[in-house]
Design a protein around this motif. Structure first.
Motif, short mmCIF file in Angstrom:
data_model
loop_
_atom_site.label_atom_id
_atom_site.label_comp_id
_atom_site.label_asym_id
_atom_site.label_seq_id
_atom_site.Cartn_x
_atom_site.Cartn_y
_atom_site.Cartn_z
N HIS A 1 0.85 -1.19 0.12
CA HIS A 1 -0.04 0.13 0.04
C HIS A 1 0.90 1.17 0.22
N ILE A 2 0.46 2.30 -0.57
CA ILE A 2 1.13 3.63 -0.89
C ILE A 2 0.30 4.68 -0.39
N THR A 3 1.06 5.57 0.72
CA THR A 3 0.31 6.62 1.24
C THR A 3 1.05 8.00 0.69
N VAL A 4 0.25 8.87 -0.05
CA VAL A 4 0.87 10.19 -0.62
C VAL A 4 0.65 11.19 0.59
N MET A 5 1.95 11.26 1.29
CA MET A 5 1.77 12.08 2.41
C MET A 5 1.22 13.34 2.53
N GLY A 6 0.49 13.86 3.25
CA GLY A 6 -0.45 14.95 3.26
C GLY A 6 -1.67 15.15 2.41
N ARG A 7 -1.84 14.02 1.46
CA ARG A 7 -2.94 14.01 0.68
C ARG A 7 -3.80 12.80 1.10
N GLU A 8 -3.81 12.52 2.25
CA GLU A 8 -4.74 11.50 2.73
C GLU A 8 -6.09 11.68 2.68
N ASN A 9 -6.43 12.85 2.83
CA ASN A 9 -7.94 13.10 2.44
C ASN A 9 -8.35 13.60 1.11
N GLU A 10 -7.57 13.26 -0.02
CA GLU A 10 -7.87 13.62 -1.09
C GLU A 10 -8.30 12.57 -1.84
N PRO A 11 -9.12 12.64 -2.85
CA PRO A 11 -9.69 11.46 -3.57
C PRO A 11 -8.72 10.61 -4.31
N CYS A 12 -8.84 9.57 -4.34
CA CYS A 12 -7.69 8.63 -5.03
C CYS A 12 -8.45 8.43 -6.46
N ASP A 13 -8.14 9.73 -7.29
CA ASP A 13 -8.93 9.70 -8.85
C ASP A 13 -7.92 9.69 -9.79
N HIS A 14 -6.65 9.45 -9.61
CA HIS A 14 -5.47 9.25 -10.72
C HIS A 14 -4.79 8.18 -10.70
N LEU A 15 -4.61 7.61 -11.95
CA LEU A 15 -4.32 6.09 -12.15
C LEU A 15 -2.75 6.15 -12.38
N TYR A 16 -1.76 5.65 -11.50
CA TYR A 16 -0.47 5.78 -11.66
C TYR A 16 0.15 4.35 -11.71
N ASP A 17 1.41 4.28 -12.41
CA ASP A 17 2.37 3.37 -12.06
C ASP A 17 3.65 4.19 -11.52
#
Ligand SMILES: *Cc1c(COP(=O)(O)O)cnc(C)c1O
Length: 419
Positions: free
Chosen positions: A324-340
């Motif tokens: 699992h990956i957490t983007v620090m400081g953006r925990e409450n933003e929607p997961c709406d970007h698809l990345y590798d």
């Protein structure tokens, strides 16, 4: 949602002193898990956890576990040497190796470690290596076939293939090995088995225990050998994915107790000590890999390039393992970007995540890659001249201690012949 054990503010402060990437471990989490494990098996007076050194071979981690009452499970010469340097000796060391070189048996015997034999042919090999058979000895059992648990419409809760595994002896060999070892002077016997890896089920240990307990009763009847310990080995897993439920070690301990009371106690074997050799369960959730975003690249896919790579964490590249990956400081933003999310190795499998939905990522963001406390830094390598990172310990008082420095090019060059 998976929680990090540090905040963005803490991480930025740490990263100002120790450059990313680094593995960060959480002292109080490690201690808490060790205490829960000991509580779960407190009904068995001789119980001991032998932490599988290979999972996190760092002296400060081993010393911390030693303070919690743990021994170590070693499988190589270097691991034995590390255990020795950390002050482990005698009954605190289990040596569960396979395809073992003679010099490793020699050091294990010198340290008074409990030797766990992987094969029947290792009996004469051990005797030739050290000159005698130790009074206390263990044999590794492999029942073959497949091992399954908890069948449901979604499949099995646990499924593994002991019949395809290189480890352990057959049932018939176990009897023969015990007889031979007894003739050669062994007095205290143990059995060990590792039938499935990273199990997410409270039934794995109890089912394994029942197999080993029944086998122990049979072996006692067949050979008259005095079995004093049974080793449930590793294999209790952790939920790498946020939706997976965690194992309940209290329930696991109770399940093992039930099997103990049903099988061993009526056979007059209620004095058998239990051991475990957990690695992943002890450490995985209490470590993370911290890395910073260097680049974003948009071609046929959207790539986030970070400053860590598979040389720092091989599991995704090697097994397609989910971390699992957490983007620090953006925990409450929607997961709406698809990345590798990728590293820099010249290998296309150097990806920490493929097609992962995450919050919008910006260059300079800190990413926390979860559950890397076991089989993380330990599996590191130096391919492409990408060197192993530092290891840091977030201590119970909130301070951070460097427990392994990052490798430098000089470390990498040191083994080469230059002229
Ligand atoms: C790897 C290993 C362990 C630890 O396994 P985990 O899955 O990390 O719990 C224990 N014992 C032996 C012999 C091993 O090889």
């Amino acid at each position: 949602m998976k929680k990090t054990f540090v905040t963005l503010e803490q991480l930025e402060r740490i990263a100002a002193q120790y450059p990313t990437p680094f593995h960060l471990y959480h002292e109080s989490g490690i201690r808490q898990t060790a205490r829960e494990l000991y509580r779960a098996f407190s009904w068995n007076p001789g119980y001991r956890e032998y932490f599988a050194v290979k999972a996190t071979p760092n002296p400060q981690i081993l010393k911390l576990l030693k303070e919690e009452g743990c021994g170590v499970d070693c499988s190589s010469l270097t691991e034995l040497m590390m255990a020795q340097r950390c002050g482990f000796s005698g009954d605190e060391i289990m040596f569960s190796s396979n395809d073992t070189p003679a010099e490793e048996f020699v050091l294990a015997a010198q340290l008074g470690a409990t030797i766990n034999l992987d094969d029947i042919s290792h009996i004469p090999f051990l005797k030739d290596s050290i000159g005698y058979i130790p009074k206390k000895i263990s044999c590794r059992y492999n029942p073959g076939g497949t091992f399954t648990l908890g069948e449901s419409e979604e499949g099995f809760q646990v499924m593994d293939n002991p019949g395809q595994a290189k480890y352990g002896m057959t049932r018939a060999q176990l009897t023969q090995a015990f007889r031979t070892l007894k003739e050669l002077g062994a007095e205290e016997f143990g059995i060990h088995a590792f039938l499935a890896s990273n199990t997410l089920s409270n039934e794995y240990y109890p089912a394994l225990a029942a197999i080993l307990f029944r086998t122990a009763v049979e072996l006692t009847e067949e050979t008259g050998c005095h079995i004093t310990f049974i080793n449930l080995s590793g294999g209790v897993g952790v939920p790498y994915r946020p939706e997976q439920p965690a194992n309940d070690i209290g329930l696991i301990g109770e399940g093992v107790r039930k099997a103990y009371e049903e099988i061993l106690v009526p056979a007059g074997m209620g004095d058998v000590s239990l051991c475990t050799e957990l690695g992943r369960f002890m450490l995985a959730p209490h470590g993370c890999l911290v890395t910073r975003v260097l680049h974003e690249k948009k071609t046929y896919k959207d790539y986030i390039g970070v400053d860590a790579c598979a040389a720092n964490l091989m599991r995704p590249a090697m097994y397609g393992a989910y971390h699992h990956i957490t983007v620090m400081g953006r925990e409450n933003e929607p997961c709406d970007h698809l990345y590798d999310v990728t590293g820099s190795l010249c290998e296309n499998n150097d990806k920490f995540a493929v097609d992962r939905l995450l919050p919008e990522i910006h260059i300079g963001d800190l990413l926390v890659i979860h559950d890397t406390g076991a089989h993380g830094h330990a599996m590191g390598y130096q391919y492409n001249g990408r060197l192993r990172s530092s290891e840091l310990l977030l201590q119970s008082d909130g301070s951070v201690r460097l427990i392994r420095r990052a490798e430098t090019p000089e470390d990498y060059f040191a083994t080469a012949v230059w002229d």
